[in-house]
Design an enzyme around this catalytic site. Structure first.
Site, short mmCIF file in Angstrom:
data_model
loop_
_atom_site.label_atom_id
_atom_site.label_comp_id
_atom_site.label_asym_id
_atom_site.label_seq_id
_atom_site.Cartn_x
_atom_site.Cartn_y
_atom_site.Cartn_z
N ASP A 1 0.83 -1.21 0.00
CA ASP A 1 0.00 0.00 0.00
C ASP A 1 0.87 1.27 0.00
OD1 ASP A 1 -2.36 1.43 0.13
OD2 ASP A 1 -2.91 0.74 2.14
N ASP B 1 -6.42 -6.88 -0.52
CA ASP B 1 -6.50 -6.76 0.92
C ASP B 1 -7.87 -6.18 1.32
OD1 ASP B 1 -5.60 -6.69 3.54
OD2 ASP B 1 -4.35 -4.91 3.27
N ASP C 1 -2.58 -8.71 11.43
CA ASP C 1 -1.20 -8.41 11.01
C ASP C 1 -0.14 -8.86 12.01
OD1 ASP C 1 -2.67 -7.11 9.09
OD2 ASP C 1 -1.53 -5.24 9.20
N LYS D 1 -1.54 -8.65 -4.23
CA LYS D 1 -2.05 -8.79 -2.87
C LYS D 1 -3.33 -7.97 -2.80
CE LYS D 1 -0.87 -7.51 1.93
NZ LYS D 1 0.27 -7.18 2.82
N GLY E 1 -8.23 -13.84 8.22
CA GLY E 1 -8.76 -15.05 8.83
C GLY E 1 -10.10 -14.88 9.50
N VAL E 2 -10.76 -13.73 9.27
CA VAL E 2 -11.99 -13.42 10.00
C VAL E 2 -13.12 -14.39 9.64
CG1 VAL E 2 -13.82 -11.68 10.25
CG2 VAL E 2 -11.40 -11.00 10.34
C1 GLA Z 1 -3.27 -4.34 6.10
C2 GLA Z 1 -2.49 -5.59 5.71
C3 GLA Z 1 -1.01 -5.29 5.77
C4 GLA Z 1 -0.68 -4.14 4.83
C5 GLA Z 1 -1.52 -2.92 5.15
C6 GLA Z 1 -1.38 -1.84 4.11
O1 GLA Z 1 -3.03 -3.97 7.42
O2 GLA Z 1 -2.82 -6.66 6.55
O3 GLA Z 1 -0.28 -6.45 5.43
O4 GLA Z 1 -0.91 -4.56 3.50
O5 GLA Z 1 -2.90 -3.27 5.24
O6 GLA Z 1 -2.11 -0.69 4.44
#
Ligand code: GLA
Length: 375
Positions: free
Chosen positions: A53, A138, A196, A136, A176-177
């Protein structure tokens, strides 16, 4: 999922655990790729250079195409991808299914309108044009900011990626929610299993405990993802045993191995852990079987993983702060017949196996062994 990709867990680098949001620049990414091509990691199997990100600058009016942040990525993403490919590596990127990225919510990232909600096709096409090989994707509260629903939203991007015709590994994250191990095997190449990770032993050992019941859901092309590595960071800056435990357990878990530290600054002792060919061979074993926890008492744990050739990897895992002797009966790890023992960290044969495998394991450490059938 069966898209021909990620037949073994993806390996590489991801920017997030190194620089988080506002420190992300094209120079950081290029330096990671160049160092990886130089220090033996590329040869050891690390290949995906993933820009997480905060690379985004906005969307072009009219086309809606994403563009990169002009100050921190002045040469644009296509040029960055070309540079990564010229180094013999692969290029990964980040997106979200809702309207807001996690950094909008948690890191005060000021640029809005970056989510793929309603832009799925143009985003998949843009990433494919940039030469992206890994996405990825997210969740970031897409149910709140866009009213999105997990399975259809993740499936939509799977299908848009396929439509581009480019080979793009698809890594999803909803922490994993909603038990993704039960449904994501047909949707993605990997799915995050927890919230995280951070660079503390408490976080890493908690994540390991969360994986105990997930082994049955991993297979080639479809992996549980216990999150990216913290080797080199925080409490993992120096402690060799803790780094071995982190890496060794990720290898047992058939986890993606995404390093998240400054590769040019890596201590050579950590490079040698990261590139240990016998540890990597466990992670990348083509059978794709994830380890089961076979012993779990108050203090210690034993995990076992079936490998090709009738071999069995065994981890004697000590999450505590004191050294422990850990042992396991060979029958408990499913071993039969005449075997010899290979020590992964010592890269040495220890001779014929007896009925029990026993070792002194340092605090916050793992003894990692492979039981090999004798010819
Ligand atoms: C979430 C993801 C992290 C990362 C951040 C980026 O927290 O789980 O791995 O990618 O977003 O903002």
């Amino acid at each position: 999922m069966e898209n021909g990709l990620a037949r073994t867990p993806p390996m590489g680098w991801n920017s997030w655990n190194q620089v988080r949001c506002h420190g992300l620049t094209q120079d950081v990414v290029r330096a990671a790729a160049e160092a990886m091509a130089d220090n033996g990691m590329r040869e050891a199997g690390y290949s995906y250079i993933v820009v997480d990100d905060c690379y985004q600058g906005g969307r072009e009016p009219g086309t809606g195409r994403l563009f990169s942040h002009p100050g921190r990525f002045p040469d644009g993403m296509r040029a960055l991808g070309d540079h990564i490919h010229e180094l013999g590596l692969k290029f990964g990127i980040y997106g979200v299914p809702g309207t807001r990225t996690c950094a909008n919510d948690w890191d005060d990232y000021p640029v809005t309108g970056l989510g793929s909600h309603g832009h799925e096709r143009v985003d998949a096409e843009t990433w494919a044009d940039w030469g992206v090989d890994y996405l990825k994707y997210d969740w970031c509260d897409a149910h709140v900011n866009a009213g999105a629903v997990r399975i259809p939203a993740f499936t939509r991007m799977r299908d848009e990626l396929a439509r581009t015709g480019r080979d793009i590994v698809y890594s999803i994250s909803e922490y994993g929610v909603d038990s993704p191990w039960l449904w994501a095997g047909d949707v993605a190449n990997s799915w995050r299993t927890t919230q995280d990770i951070d660079a503390t032993w408490a976080s890493v050992s908690w994540i390991i405990d969360c994986q105990a019941d997930l082994w049955a859901h991993a297979r080639p092309g479809a992996w549980n993802d216990p999150d990216m590595l913290q080797v080199g960071n925080g409490e993992f800056a120096r402690d060799i045993d803790a780094n071995r435990a982190h890496m060794g357990m990720w290898a047992m878990l058939a986890a993606p191995l995404m390093v998240g530290t400054s590769i040019p600054d890596l201590d050579p002792r950590l490079v040698s852990i990261l590139t240990n060919p016998e540890m990597i061979a466990i992670d990348q074993d083509p059978l794709g079987r994830q380890a089961r926890r076979v012993v779990h008492d108050d203090q210690t744990q034993v995990w076992a993983r079936d490998l090709t050739g009738g071999r069995i990897a065994v981890a004697l895992y000590n999450p505590t702060g004191s050294a422990r002797e850990i042992g396991v009966g060979l029958a408990q790890v499913g071993a039969v017949g005449s075997l010899h023992v290979r020590s992964v960290w010592d890269r040495a044969d220890l001779g014929p196996a007896s009925a029990e495998l026993v070792s002194q394991v340092p605090p916050r450490g793992v003894g990692l062994f492979v039981l090999v059938p004798r010819a």
